[in-house]
Design a protein around this motif. Structure first.
Motif, PDB file in Angstrom:
ATOM      1  N   ALA A  20       0.814  -1.216   0.000  1.00  0.00           N
ATOM      2  CA  ALA A  20       0.000   0.000   0.000  1.00  0.00           C
ATOM      3  C   ALA A  20       0.848   1.266   0.000  1.00  0.00           C
ATOM      4  N   TYR A  21       0.524   2.157  -0.919  1.00  0.00           N
ATOM      5  CA  TYR A  21       1.185   3.469  -1.079  1.00  0.00           C
ATOM      6  C   TYR A  21       2.640   3.336  -1.555  1.00  0.00           C
ATOM      7  N   LYS A  22       3.079   2.113  -1.856  1.00  0.00           N
ATOM      8  CA  LYS A  22       4.494   1.894  -2.181  1.00  0.00           C
ATOM      9  C   LYS A  22       4.700   1.552  -3.650  1.00  0.00           C
ATOM     10  N   THR A  23       5.985   1.526  -4.021  1.00  0.00           N
ATOM     11  CA  THR A  23       6.382   0.994  -5.319  1.00  0.00           C
ATOM     12  C   THR A  23       6.729  -0.470  -5.131  1.00  0.00           C
ATOM     13  N   MET A  24       6.292  -1.313  -6.061  1.00  0.00           N
ATOM     14  CA  MET A  24       6.766  -2.694  -6.094  1.00  0.00           C
ATOM     15  C   MET A  24       7.641  -2.834  -7.332  1.00  0.00           C
ATOM     16  N   GLN A  25       8.930  -3.011  -7.103  1.00  0.00           N
ATOM     17  CA  GLN A  25       9.877  -3.139  -8.211  1.00  0.00           C
ATOM     18  C   GLN A  25      10.309  -4.596  -8.330  1.00  0.00           C
ATOM     19  N   PHE A  26      10.452  -5.056  -9.569  1.00  0.00           N
ATOM     20  CA  PHE A  26      10.843  -6.442  -9.809  1.00  0.00           C
ATOM     21  C   PHE A  26      12.186  -6.467 -10.534  1.00  0.00           C
ATOM     22  N   GLY A  27      13.063  -7.377 -10.080  1.00  0.00           N
ATOM     23  CA  GLY A  27      14.364  -7.482 -10.735  1.00  0.00           C
ATOM     24  C   GLY A  27      14.992  -8.835 -10.453  1.00  0.00           C
ATOM     25  N   GLY A  28      16.226  -8.968 -10.907  1.00  0.00           N
ATOM     26  CA  GLY A  28      16.940 -10.230 -10.725  1.00  0.00           C
ATOM     27  C   GLY A  28      16.956 -11.031 -12.013  1.00  0.00           C
ATOM     28  N   GLY A  29      17.741 -12.112 -11.995  1.00  0.00           N
ATOM     29  CA  GLY A  29      17.941 -12.921 -13.193  1.00  0.00           C
ATOM     30  C   GLY A  29      16.644 -13.445 -13.786  1.00  0.00           C
ATOM     31  N   GLY A  30      15.734 -13.850 -12.920  1.00  0.00           N
ATOM     32  CA  GLY A  30      14.463 -14.415 -13.399  1.00  0.00           C
ATOM     33  C   GLY A  30      13.614 -13.397 -14.134  1.00  0.00           C
ATOM     34  N   ILE A  31      13.734 -12.138 -13.721  1.00  0.00           N
ATOM     35  CA  ILE A  31      12.962 -11.071 -14.379  1.00  0.00           C
ATOM     36  C   ILE A  31      13.640 -10.706 -15.708  1.00  0.00           C
ATOM     37  N   ASN A  32      14.983 -10.702 -15.702  1.00  0.00           N
ATOM     38  CA  ASN A  32      15.696 -10.429 -16.957  1.00  0.00           C
ATOM     39  C   ASN A  32      15.322 -11.463 -18.020  1.00  0.00           C
ATOM     40  N   GLU A  33      15.120 -12.693 -17.586  1.00  0.00           N
ATOM     41  CA  GLU A  33      14.763 -13.777 -18.514  1.00  0.00           C
ATOM     42  C   GLU A  33      13.324 -13.655 -19.018  1.00  0.00           C
ATOM     43  N   MET A  34      12.496 -12.947 -18.257  1.00  0.00           N
ATOM     44  CA  MET A  34      11.068 -12.883 -18.573  1.00  0.00           C
ATOM     45  C   MET A  34      10.777 -12.031 -19.805  1.00  0.00           C
ATOM     46  N   SER A  35       9.731 -12.404 -20.521  1.00  0.00           N
ATOM     47  CA  SER A  35       9.274 -11.574 -21.634  1.00  0.00           C
ATOM     48  C   SER A  35       8.666 -10.283 -21.086  1.00  0.00           C
ATOM     49  N   VAL A  36       8.540  -9.303 -21.952  1.00  0.00           N
ATOM     50  CA  VAL A  36       7.898  -8.043 -21.559  1.00  0.00           C
ATOM     51  C   VAL A  36       6.454  -8.312 -21.129  1.00  0.00           C
ATOM     52  N   GLU A  37       5.776  -9.213 -21.849  1.00  0.00           N
ATOM     53  CA  GLU A  37       4.374  -9.487 -21.507  1.00  0.00           C
ATOM     54  C   GLU A  37       4.241 -10.103 -20.120  1.00  0.00           C
ATOM     55  N   SER A  38       5.178 -10.956 -19.732  1.00  0.00           N
ATOM     56  CA  SER A  38       5.133 -11.531 -18.381  1.00  0.00           C
ATOM     57  C   SER A  38       5.348 -10.442 -17.334  1.00  0.00           C
ATOM     58  N   ARG A  39       6.266  -9.526 -17.628  1.00  0.00           N
ATOM     59  CA  ARG A  39       6.500  -8.416 -16.695  1.00  0.00           C
ATOM     60  C   ARG A  39       5.253  -7.545 -16.562  1.00  0.00           C
ATOM     61  N   LEU A  40       4.512  -7.418 -17.668  1.00  0.00           N
ATOM     62  CA  LEU A  40       3.262  -6.646 -17.623  1.00  0.00           C
ATOM     63  C   LEU A  40       2.264  -7.291 -16.647  1.00  0.00           C
ATOM     64  N   THR A  41       2.238  -8.616 -16.635  1.00  0.00           N
ATOM     65  CA  THR A  41       1.340  -9.323 -15.702  1.00  0.00           C
ATOM     66  C   THR A  41       1.740  -9.015 -14.260  1.00  0.00           C
ATOM     67  N   LEU A  42       3.031  -9.021 -13.983  1.00  0.00           N
ATOM     68  CA  LEU A  42       3.511  -8.726 -12.627  1.00  0.00           C
ATOM     69  C   LEU A  42       3.074  -7.331 -12.189  1.00  0.00           C
ATOM     70  N   CYS A  43       3.392  -6.349 -13.028  1.00  0.00           N
ATOM     71  CA  CYS A  43       3.097  -4.959 -12.653  1.00  0.00           C
ATOM     72  C   CYS A  43       1.589  -4.734 -12.555  1.00  0.00           C
ATOM     73  N   ASN A  44       0.829  -5.382 -13.427  1.00  0.00           N
ATOM     74  CA  ASN A  44      -0.634  -5.254 -13.413  1.00  0.00           C
ATOM     75  C   ASN A  44      -1.205  -5.593 -12.041  1.00  0.00           C
ATOM     76  N   MET A  45      -0.702  -6.666 -11.446  1.00  0.00           N
ATOM     77  CA  MET A  45      -1.280  -7.152 -10.185  1.00  0.00           C
ATOM     78  C   MET A  45      -0.713  -6.436  -8.950  1.00  0.00           C
ATOM     79  N   THR A  46       0.238  -5.521  -9.126  1.00  0.00           N
ATOM     80  CA  THR A  46       0.725  -4.771  -7.952  1.00  0.00           C
ATOM     81  C   THR A  46      -0.415  -3.936  -7.364  1.00  0.00           C
TER      82      THR A  46
END
Lengths: 423, 163
Positions: free
Chosen positions: A197-223
């Motif tokens: 709540a009220y925060k930024t949720m940032q995603f990173g690390g090797g697993g995120i680098n490997e992820m497609s842009v569309e998968s990252r969109l799913t992550l950010c969508n659900m924040t």
């Protein structure tokens, strides 16, 4: 500074910002749709009565408009809202209006990336809570209400309190059959619907680098479901390629400083992730799919900004190819561009051969508005983002949230099913 | 500011129950008020009176950005929502649009205030007096910017456009 702080510092012409600073940030892009647009028009009417000049927008070229919630219009009020929206864009000279039935249209968040409307490093606000989605492109993307959006449309600025940042590090790739949706449900299960709540949720690390842009969109969508102000991933070459292939030029990348501060760092091992569902009635109420209750499902829904991007449809097709659905299955690509690709690549045929229904892009059923609303006591497995009481229809209906792989596997068996357990 | 309390003793009252999705196409404020809280309490409309307050638990207003939520409550007569915490978009919509006051309370107020109690909210002293039970509780002070926007009567009055 981390990436969110750097974007907000630039947008407010400051050398430095820190969490809890209040800034008036210059906005680069703004979006309204057929629910928030008429809401904004109502605010304009109020302002006019107060003697405030609303004759001109700050910059119509930075505004774009989607028709997604109540399309195709299910009733007269919705149809009139679409007319109102068209009059608004005509009167104010907004050219980027994606009208349904006139070429490319779709869910607002999907258009933000499909049409390359938002660039890394930009401040992007929208009259919809899932505006967070677009942070996957490396922008500060944040949802606002009608009054705030009206303020941005007239002024080009809006206030923000600089958020604290939670950093979610994914070590290593997600295993086969585990999707970004499973990972973000796991995170929301861990931190709760108020955990960001009220925060930024940032995603990173090797697993995120490997992820497609569309998968990252799913992550950010659900924040949004964890209460976050924004979700973000530092943009990389994948984002540049993604946007370039959709016509963008002159993209510049932005990253946090080496000494960037995060309020808390959470680490996850990709290899330990499993398919997850969120049970009724909260996205934090998670279970591993193999331990989910053995309920008889009435419907499988593959749609929305969260779960009907091209990659999501591909995942569903991988499961449904050569199989038949046992329950009502509705698949609604999130934009016409995705619909068309799915047709050209044979996905739609796979869906139809399996017995599913394919519908046009709309938010309709996700928010219980129209085109697939749930009846009393019906149970649905869905690739959408929320499962509060009554979210997808009757107050006594139930929704389980899942990845498209799980939703498709469950469509085949009629029970909540791990795609790895299908025969 | 005095009023009576309608209490919902639960967390995560989300915008889908405050104003269900099917009503998002409606932009007539009086009509929205007819459906306020319909997802949780179908009797809300018949029991709410002008000047009432809602009291609830954590994360009030989570979910969508729909400004319909504070609008429906405000046009039902609700002047303030008292909650242990608020979701961010509901909170800023309530303040920037000057629809109602979002008051963050502590556990003692949440536990001790009952449905129907008459309370007096004093934002200049950050206190809440329970006139029915003769108790006083603290409220969390507004942050500087929130306090200024509330005092001005909404975002447009706090910082007029073309400033």
């Amino acid at each position: 500074m981390n990436i969110t702080e750097k974007i907000l510092a630039r947008a407010s012409s400051r050398a430095q910002v820190s969490p809890d600073d209040v800034v008036f940030a210059n906005v680069d892009k703004v979006m309204i749709h057929d629910v928030s647009g008429p809401g904004v028009i109502k605010v304009f009417d109020k302002l006019k009565k107060q003697g405030i000049n609303v004759d001109k927008l700050w910059d119509p070229s930075k505004v774009w408009v989607a028709e997604d919630h109540f399309v195709p219009s299910p009733d007269k009020i919705s149809a009139e809202n679409i007319v109102k929206l068209s009059n608004f864009t005509k009167n104010y000279g907004i050219e980027k209006h994606f009208k349904y039935g006139m070429g490319q249209y779709g869910i607002c968040h999907t258009l933000s990336h499909e049409e390359a409307l938002v660039m890394p490093g930009e401040v992007y606000v929208g009259g919809d809570s899932h505006t967070n989605t677009t942070g996957a492109l490396g922008s500060f993307a944040c949802g606002l209400g009608h009054t705030d959006v009206a303020y941005v449309l007239l002024n080009g600025k809006i206030w923000f309190k600089v958020p604290e940042t939670l950093y979610f590090k994914l070590n290593g790739k997600l295993p086969e059959y585990v999707m970004a949706k499973d990972f973000i449900l796991k995170i929301i299960g861990d931190i709760g619907t108020e955990g960001g709540a009220y925060k930024t949720m940032q995603f990173g690390g090797g697993g995120i680098n490997e992820m497609s842009v569309e998968s990252r969109l799913t992550l950010c969508n659900m924040t949004t479901e964890a209460g976050a102000k924004n979700g973000i991933v530092e943009p990389d070459q994948k984002v540049v390629d993604y946007l370039t292939s959709r016509g963008a030029t002159g993209i510049s990348l932005i990253k946090g400083d080496d000494d960037a501060q995060y309020q808390k760092i959470y680490e996850y091992e990709g290899s330990e992730m499993e398919p997850i569902v969120a049970k009724p009635f909260s996205p934090e109420n998670i279970s591993i799919v193999r331990e989910a209750p053995s309920v008889d499902l009435d419907k499988s829904y593959i749609g929305s900004c969260t779960g009907a991007k091209y990659e999501d449809l591909e995942a569903a097709a991988k499961i449904l190819k050569g199989r038949k659905v046992k329950i009502r299955t509705e698949i609604l690509p999130a934009a016409i561009s995705i619909y068309k690709r799915a047709m050209e690549n044979g996905l739609l045929k796979i869906f139809l051969d399996a017995g599913a229904t394919v519908g046009p892009p709309t938010c309709g059923a996700c928010c219980g508005a129209h085109m697939g609303v749930l009846a009393k006591d019906e149970i649905c497995i869905s690739t959408t983002n929320r499962n509060f009481p009554g979210r997808m229809g009757h107050i006594d209906s139930q929704t389980y949230l899942s990845s498209p792989l799980v939703a498709a596997a469950s469509a085949v068996t009629g029970k909540i099913t791990d795609p790895r357990d299908l025969e | 500011m005095k009023g009576n309390v309608i209490k919902y003793e639960r967390d995560n009252i989300d915008t889908d129950v405050i104003i269900p999705g099917q009503y998002l196409k409606i932009h007539d404020y009086a009509e929205l008020a007819l459906h306020a809280m319909e997802g949780l309490d179908p009797n809300f409309h018949s029991k709410v009176k002008e000047g009432d307050f809602i009291l609830s638990g954590r994360n009030f207003g989570c979910g969508s950005s729909r400004e319909h939520a504070p609008i429906a409550l405000s046009h039902s007569g609700i002047k303030a929502v008292l909650a242990l915490s608020f979701a961010r978009i509901f909170y800023r919509n309530a303040v920037d649009g000057a629809f109602l006051l979002p008051i963050e309370i502590e556990r003692d107020a949440y536990s001790n205030i009952s449905e129907g109690d008459e309370i007096d909210i004093d934002i200049s002293n950050n206190t809440i007096k329970n006139l029915t039970k003769k108790q006083t509780y603290k409220m969390k002070p507004f942050s500087e910017i929130i306090g200024k926007i509330i005092e001005s009567g909404g975002l447009f009055k706090y910082k007029p456009i073309y400033d």
